[in-house]
Motif scaffolding. Sequence first.
Motif, PDB file in Angstrom:
ATOM      1  N   GLN A 242       0.823  -1.206   0.000  1.00 25.58           N
ATOM      2  CA  GLN A 242       0.000   0.000   0.000  1.00 25.58           C
ATOM      3  C   GLN A 242       0.860   1.260   0.000  1.00 25.58           C
ATOM      4  O   GLN A 242       0.570   2.227  -0.714  1.00 25.58           O
ATOM      5  CB  GLN A 242      -0.915  -0.005   1.229  1.00 25.58           C
ATOM      6  CG  GLN A 242      -1.874   1.159   1.277  1.00 25.58           C
ATOM      7  CD  GLN A 242      -2.840   1.164   0.101  1.00 25.58           C
ATOM      8  OE1 GLN A 242      -3.491   0.159  -0.182  1.00 25.58           O
ATOM      9  NE2 GLN A 242      -2.936   2.290  -0.607  1.00 25.58           N
ATOM     10  N   SER A 246       0.954   4.098  -2.808  1.00 25.96           N
ATOM     11  CA  SER A 246       0.583   5.464  -2.461  1.00 25.96           C
ATOM     12  C   SER A 246       1.709   6.460  -2.705  1.00 25.96           C
ATOM     13  O   SER A 246       1.450   7.657  -2.887  1.00 25.96           O
ATOM     14  CB  SER A 246       0.162   5.529  -0.985  1.00 25.96           C
ATOM     15  OG  SER A 246      -0.947   4.692  -0.733  1.00 25.96           O
ATOM     16  N   GLN A 254      -5.633   6.914  -6.773  1.00 24.64           N
ATOM     17  CA  GLN A 254      -5.777   6.702  -5.334  1.00 24.64           C
ATOM     18  C   GLN A 254      -6.572   5.420  -5.095  1.00 24.64           C
ATOM     19  O   GLN A 254      -7.695   5.261  -5.585  1.00 24.64           O
ATOM     20  CB  GLN A 254      -6.497   7.893  -4.704  1.00 24.64           C
ATOM     21  CG  GLN A 254      -6.602   7.830  -3.193  1.00 24.64           C
ATOM     22  CD  GLN A 254      -5.270   8.121  -2.522  1.00 24.64           C
ATOM     23  OE1 GLN A 254      -4.530   8.990  -2.980  1.00 24.64           O
ATOM     24  NE2 GLN A 254      -4.962   7.402  -1.467  1.00 24.64           N
TER      25      GLN A 254
END
Length: 414
Positions: A242, A246, A254
Amino acid sequence: MASMLILPPVSSFSNCYKFGGRHVLGFNSIPTRPIFGRRISSICNGSRSPHLNACSFLNVGKKYRHQISVAADSNAGEGIANENNKQAGVDYRESPSYKQWDALTSTIAGCSTIPFLLLQLPQILLNAQNLLSGNRSALLAVGWLGQLTGVLGNLSLLSYFAKKRETGAVVVQAVGVISIYAVILQLAIGGAMPYTPFVATSVAVGSGLILNFLNYYNLLNAGIWKFWEDVITVGGLSVLPQVMWSTFVPYLPQSILPGILSFAAALTTVILARSGKLSKKAVEFVGSISGWTATLLFMWMPIAQMWTNYLNPENIRGLSVYSLLLAMIGNGLLVPRALFTRDVMWFTGSSWAAFLYGWGNILSIYICGGIGGMYFWAITSALLFSMGTIYWRDAKAYGLSSPVDSLGQLAFGR
């Protein structure tokens, strides 16, 4: 007519005269005159006759075997001498060089606590100054994703070294957790970090420090510790993909899908391992995942920070060069011990942090004109010289002929 020199057959000649696995007398080590230092014909009982047979040649070899060995040793160098020691059953661990390097690397690793204690102090002071002056936008230069991966990596490595009872490394990782969390707290206060990740990080840091402290002093139930290891395994495997995803937003959409998928896969794997559904090797692999996940989290920290520098070069002055330099020094001081103990994971994380998080971010600041060339090249020269010295000294302690052999042992085992 000149007399003919009678030599024994090649096979017997080669079998009789070997030193250190190589021919000392024979076709692979001619000429023989420099080895004996005199004419061959003058050796045999003072006789000047050039006629030699196999028996007389064998007597000569027995009589002067010691001289040949001394000559070969002096010409072969330290590498062959070490090889002969190994063949003779000499344990390099008993050598003074090995014991000295063992003690020295342990001391050096302990000394790394000093730069790690000071590591985040310049950044904390700079953040405090910006907060007090109302310049909260300057805190955006410190990427919260990079700090998050750093604190989670330190927390997982704290558990890894607490289990191994590496006291110096335990102290370093604990200091790293506390100091990075202080920066995270400032980022949350300044609005540079979302509230939800901050709360989750705070819970993980508090729980991790308490559980590791209890386990280090054997005050924790084994079942609770195993549960904590499962938590950091699942948590690390969930957070890493993650965070990696990100980091590159907005170039990537997103999404929390990488975290959800990796969480499901990690949780399933841990449940299967604890329920005995996996093979012994698979269970051992699952047990090592948390350590490597921690290392990868720690390794991703500089990448996230460098990407932030690339996206916002105007905010690069919000980074403290002194913090980066201390990071390079602190991790560099851990490299000798990691290399000496042949801990691949520890060596990988420490070397990566020294070169990429410390030196790499200093390079990005230099490219953006934040520091002068003389300062940058002085740091670079010192780093390269110290690393070269470490590899050379380690090879000497292990009786290896080349510093490259230390890396070979590290990668492929002893």
